[in-house]
Every structure is written in C-alpha cells, then in structure tokens.
Design an enzyme around this catalytic site. Structure first.
Site, mmCIF file in Angstrom:
data_model
loop_
_atom_site.group_PDB
_atom_site.id
_atom_site.type_symbol
_atom_site.label_atom_id
_atom_site.label_comp_id
_atom_site.label_asym_id
_atom_site.label_seq_id
_atom_site.Cartn_x
_atom_site.Cartn_y
_atom_site.Cartn_z
ATOM 1 N N ARG A 155 1.188 -0.950 -0.309
ATOM 2 C CA ARG A 155 -0.011 0.198 -0.392
ATOM 3 C C ARG A 155 0.801 1.124 -0.049
ATOM 4 O O ARG A 155 1.864 1.432 0.648
ATOM 5 C CB ARG A 155 -1.038 0.344 1.203
ATOM 6 C CG ARG A 155 -1.764 0.110 1.480
ATOM 7 C CD ARG A 155 -2.604 0.587 2.370
ATOM 8 N NE ARG A 155 -2.142 1.121 3.931
ATOM 9 C CZ ARG A 155 -2.889 1.538 4.342
ATOM 10 N NH1 ARG A 155 -4.377 1.080 4.327
ATOM 11 N NH2 ARG A 155 -1.810 1.827 5.840
ATOM 12 N N THR A 165 -0.752 7.880 -0.805
ATOM 13 C CA THR A 165 -1.403 6.960 -1.630
ATOM 14 C C THR A 165 -2.981 6.166 -1.505
ATOM 15 O O THR A 165 -4.302 6.493 -1.237
ATOM 16 C CB THR A 165 -1.688 7.128 -3.772
ATOM 17 O OG1 THR A 165 -1.234 5.960 -3.381
ATOM 18 C CG2 THR A 165 -0.971 8.608 -4.224
ATOM 19 N N ASP A 183 1.303 -2.646 12.563
ATOM 20 C CA ASP A 183 1.795 -2.246 11.102
ATOM 21 C C ASP A 183 2.121 -4.438 10.914
ATOM 22 O O ASP A 183 2.856 -4.735 11.769
ATOM 23 C CB ASP A 183 2.695 -1.720 10.278
ATOM 24 C CG ASP A 183 3.435 -2.043 8.992
ATOM 25 O OD1 ASP A 183 3.648 -3.690 8.311
ATOM 26 O OD2 ASP A 183 3.442 -1.189 8.542
ATOM 27 N N ASP A 193 5.061 -5.640 9.466
ATOM 28 C CA ASP A 193 6.200 -5.221 10.390
ATOM 29 C C ASP A 193 5.995 -6.092 11.298
ATOM 30 O O ASP A 193 7.648 -6.145 12.139
ATOM 31 C CB ASP A 193 5.769 -3.962 10.739
ATOM 32 C CG ASP A 193 7.084 -2.679 9.676
ATOM 33 O OD1 ASP A 193 7.573 -3.032 8.729
ATOM 34 O OD2 ASP A 193 6.804 -1.910 8.979
HETATM 35 C C1 PRP Z 1 -0.628 -4.210 4.572
HETATM 36 C C2 PRP Z 1 -1.911 -5.262 5.292
HETATM 37 C C3 PRP Z 1 -3.006 -4.857 3.999
HETATM 38 C C4 PRP Z 1 -3.088 -3.967 3.469
HETATM 39 C C5 PRP Z 1 -4.203 -3.597 3.534
HETATM 40 O O1 PRP Z 1 0.152 -4.445 3.857
HETATM 41 O O2 PRP Z 1 -1.059 -6.488 5.269
HETATM 42 O O3 PRP Z 1 -1.981 -5.939 2.675
HETATM 43 O O4 PRP Z 1 -2.143 -3.263 4.251
HETATM 44 O O5 PRP Z 1 -4.324 -2.092 4.260
HETATM 45 P P1 PRP Z 1 -6.245 -1.534 2.713
HETATM 46 O O6 PRP Z 1 -6.818 -2.775 3.231
HETATM 47 O O7 PRP Z 1 -5.538 -0.004 3.005
HETATM 48 O O8 PRP Z 1 -5.339 -1.742 1.346
HETATM 49 P P2 PRP Z 1 1.457 -3.305 3.871
HETATM 50 O O9 PRP Z 1 1.221 -2.280 1.896
HETATM 51 O O10 PRP Z 1 1.538 -2.830 4.598
HETATM 52 O O11 PRP Z 1 2.341 -4.116 2.830
HETATM 53 P P3 PRP Z 1 3.138 -5.704 3.810
HETATM 54 O O12 PRP Z 1 2.290 -6.799 3.773
HETATM 55 O O13 PRP Z 1 4.438 -5.763 2.767
HETATM 56 O O14 PRP Z 1 3.712 -5.061 4.819
HETATM 57 N N1 URA Z 2 -2.323 -2.484 7.408
HETATM 58 C C1 URA Z 2 -1.727 -2.938 8.464
HETATM 59 O O1 URA Z 2 -0.413 -3.560 8.624
HETATM 60 N N2 URA Z 2 -2.051 -2.182 9.176
HETATM 61 C C2 URA Z 2 -3.183 -1.810 9.397
HETATM 62 O O2 URA Z 2 -3.489 -1.275 10.616
HETATM 63 C C3 URA Z 2 -3.823 -0.903 8.493
HETATM 64 C C4 URA Z 2 -2.972 -1.680 7.196
#
Ligand code: PRP
Ligand code: URA
Length: 209
Positions: A104, A108, A200, A203
């Site tokens: 994400r 944006t 997160d 992370d």
């Molecule tokens: C996080 C989570 C989802 C997304 C949710 O991933 O694991 O995939 O955010 O957010 P949304 O519903 O607003 O799209 P992230 O983009 O942090 O990537 P990662 O899993 O690689 O850390």
């Molecule tokens: N992605 C995450 O990992 N945590 C949140 O709260 C939202 C998006």
C-alpha cells in the site's frame, strides 16, 4: 451482498488480544497468527461439500463422509498474508498456494502490485484469500480482481482484523465474496491504520520496524 462472518471464539479473542499488545515480539506474534489462522479456517470451510464413501475399519465396513467438490487454493497477499499460510495448510495440507504481491503506497494508500503467481487450475478451485489486515480494502479488492481475471468464481476473504471502511469496499467491489474476520474494529486513523488494530502487521510479523 457479501456476508461478513465474525469468528469471535474465546480462544481467538484471547490470542488476538496478545497480538494487539505492542509489547508482543515478532516470534510470539508469528506463532499466534499461525494459531488463529488455523482456528479460523476450521469455520471458513464449514460449508464445504462432503460425499459418502466406504471405509473398512479394523472392525467392519462402514459408510462415512469425506470432502468432495472443488479442490482448494489459498492466496496470501504479500507480505503479511504469508503469516497465515502455515496455520491454514496444517488443516488443508493439499491446498495449492498462489501469491499476490501488493503493498500500500503510504501517501496515496493505493495498492501497488509487484507479483502475481496463481496455480494453473485456479478457475477450478475454491480460493481462500489471506491477509491479516483489511483497512481501506484497496489491497484485498485489487487482489480479488486479479484472481477474478483468471476466471475464478468461488472466492472467500479471510482477515484477522477489518475496519468498517474495508468491509464496505469489498461488499461494493465484490459482493459475491464472503468475508471472515476475527474482529471488526472501530475505524481508520488519518494514516489509514486500523484503530485500535495491532499496528503494521507485516512489520510486526517480520520484525522490520
Ligand atoms: C498491509 C496489510 C494489507 C494492507 C491493508 O500490507 O497486510 O495488505 O496493508 O491495507 P488496505 O486495506 O488499506 O489496502 P502493506 O501494504 O503494509 O504491505 P506488507 O504486508 O508488505 O507490509
Ligand atoms: N496495514 C496494516 O498492517 N495495519 C493497518 O492497521 C492498516 C494497514
């Protein structure tokens, strides 16, 4: 309209509370996510069809039931969805595994695709999409759209925590997809994080922050 199933079994609630605690480290976070995923998939698959088969026990022949119908593929959304795979495959060891890489954009909040590899016969399978967090719903909606481009018709979405905004987004974009969550949280904050949430997920799972 997609149905929303809140799987709030006491064991799931207990384990999720430990995951939410900011003092919980990556090792325990990973173990708990795997355990909750296993508990969730038990309910997610409750309506799978079965058929009668004959089995010979050490005592006698009997008729009993086994899974029938479509085979299953699970599709974790990278990265954080990976943390749910081992729990699910413990209960469905024959499941094929596809991967969709999305992150994400922090400004944006739009999903950016970087990888997509699904099993060849995905269109003949029940697809279970895995991602711990459903925030704006942008990532899950995009992932489901990729899957639908492969002619897959039977798709379920499994999230640990969902915000109301994410649920609305999936119900609007993919009304045919049922959503299974362990908890429905209050809202998103100004950075798009789920409140109260758990921070997160990627992370915390991989110890990258
Ligand atoms: C996080 C989570 C989802 C997304 C949710 O991933 O694991 O995939 O955010 O957010 P949304 O519903 O607003 O799209 P992230 O983009 O942090 O990537 P990662 O899993 O690689 O850390
Ligand atoms: N992605 C995450 O990992 N945590 C949140 O709260 C939202 C998006």
């Amino acid at each position: 309209m997609s149905k929303v199933h809140v799987l709030d079994h006491p064991l799931i609630q207990h384990k999720l509370s430990i995951m939410r605690n900011k003092e919980t480290g990556a090792k325990e976070f990973r173990e708990l996510l795997e355990e909750i995923s296993m508990l969730m998939v038990y309910e997610v698959t409750r309506d799978l069809p079965t058929e009668e088969v004959e089995v010979e026990t050490p005592i006698c022949k009997t008729r009993t039931r086994m899974l029938s119908g479509k085979k299953i593929a699970i599709v974790p959304i990278l990265r954080a969805g990976l943390g749910m795979v081992d729990g699910v495959t413990k209960l469905i060891p024959a499941a094929r595994i596809g991967h969709i890489g999305l992150y994400r954009d922090p400004i944006t909040l739009q999903p950016v695709e970087y990888y997509c590899k699904l099993p060849d016969d995905s269109e003949n399978r029940e697809l279970i999409v895995l991602d711990p967090m459903l925030a704006t719903g942008g990532s899950a909606s995009a992932a489901i759209s990729f899957i639908k481009q492969r002619n897959c018709k039977s798709i379920r979405l499994v999230n640990l925590i969902a915000a109301p905004e994410g649920i609305k987004r999936i119900q609007h974009d993919h009304p045919d997809v049922d959503i299974f969550v362990a908890a429905l949280d209050e809202k998103l904050n100004e950075h798009g994080y789920i409140v109260p949430g758990l921070g997160d997920a990627g992370d915390r799972l991989f110890g990258t922050k």
